[in-house]
Design an enzyme around this catalytic site. Sequence first.
Site, PDB file in Angstrom:
ATOM      1  N   ASN A  62     -40.791 -15.332 -28.783  1.00  0.00           N
ATOM      2  CA  ASN A  62     -40.482 -14.744 -26.900  1.00  0.00           C
ATOM      3  C   ASN A  62     -41.928 -14.924 -26.317  1.00  0.00           C
ATOM      4  O   ASN A  62     -42.636 -14.143 -26.937  1.00  0.00           O
ATOM      5  CB  ASN A  62     -39.806 -13.899 -26.882  1.00  0.00           C
ATOM      6  N   GLU A  92     -36.708  -0.137 -15.785  1.00  0.00           N
ATOM      7  CA  GLU A  92     -34.737  -0.123 -16.089  1.00  0.00           C
ATOM      8  C   GLU A  92     -34.151   1.230 -16.245  1.00  0.00           C
ATOM      9  O   GLU A  92     -33.074   1.400 -16.175  1.00  0.00           O
ATOM     10  CB  GLU A  92     -34.655  -0.970 -17.067  1.00  0.00           C
ATOM     11  N   CYS A 116     -36.909  -9.038 -24.247  1.00  0.00           N
ATOM     12  CA  CYS A 116     -36.963  -9.134 -25.288  1.00  0.00           C
ATOM     13  C   CYS A 116     -36.898  -7.260 -25.741  1.00  0.00           C
ATOM     14  O   CYS A 116     -36.741  -6.819 -26.422  1.00  0.00           O
ATOM     15  CB  CYS A 116     -37.597  -9.641 -26.298  1.00  0.00           C
ATOM     16  N   HIS A 117     -37.577  -6.297 -24.468  1.00  0.00           N
ATOM     17  CA  HIS A 117     -38.312  -5.326 -24.488  1.00  0.00           C
ATOM     18  C   HIS A 117     -36.196  -4.764 -24.445  1.00  0.00           C
ATOM     19  O   HIS A 117     -36.676  -3.272 -24.747  1.00  0.00           O
ATOM     20  CB  HIS A 117     -38.805  -5.211 -23.625  1.00  0.00           C
ATOM     21  N   TYR A 173     -30.133  -5.576 -32.938  1.00  0.00           N
ATOM     22  CA  TYR A 173     -31.167  -6.854 -33.083  1.00  0.00           C
ATOM     23  C   TYR A 173     -29.845  -7.598 -33.856  1.00  0.00           C
ATOM     24  O   TYR A 173     -29.217  -8.605 -33.631  1.00  0.00           O
ATOM     25  CB  TYR A 173     -31.663  -6.645 -34.198  1.00  0.00           C
TER      26      TYR A 173
END
Length: 151
Positions: free
Chosen positions: A109, A147, A117-118, A86
């Site tokens: 979002n 990912e 945003c993850h 952040y």
Amino acid sequence: MTIIGKISISDDGEGNIDGIYLPNCNLPFRECRECSAIKEAARQIDEFLTGKRITFDLPLKIEGTEFQKSVWDELCKIPYGKTASYHEIAKRIGRPNAYRAVGNACGANKLPIVIPCHRVVSSKDIGGFLGGFLGGLALKKKLLSIEGIEI
């Protein structure tokens, strides 16, 4: 139905995706319809969730404050398979002390997964904890795992 559960997608009636609703999120009341943009969004999200896609190419309608839009734009620059804190996002948008506001923008979002945003976690200098996620921390971990990121 996807590998993470039922995801709902909405459009603005003009062919732009304006909402992605994760399995444990409240859905707004909307007319139930399918259009080509929703079908394409569903296909691309499914490809992402099954490891066959790393970027999205969708018509989006993004509504928010200028600050939120600057955060969301920066989130889209976080590469697949990477995270940012952040605080890092706040610095990148020129507001280094606004890391809490960055977290609030992530929570606002309306296009999660597509606007990733993850991929945003707490500061790495305090352990790189997951932080929050509107879909819940288990889902955030799952998306990061897809990912190749293990936290």
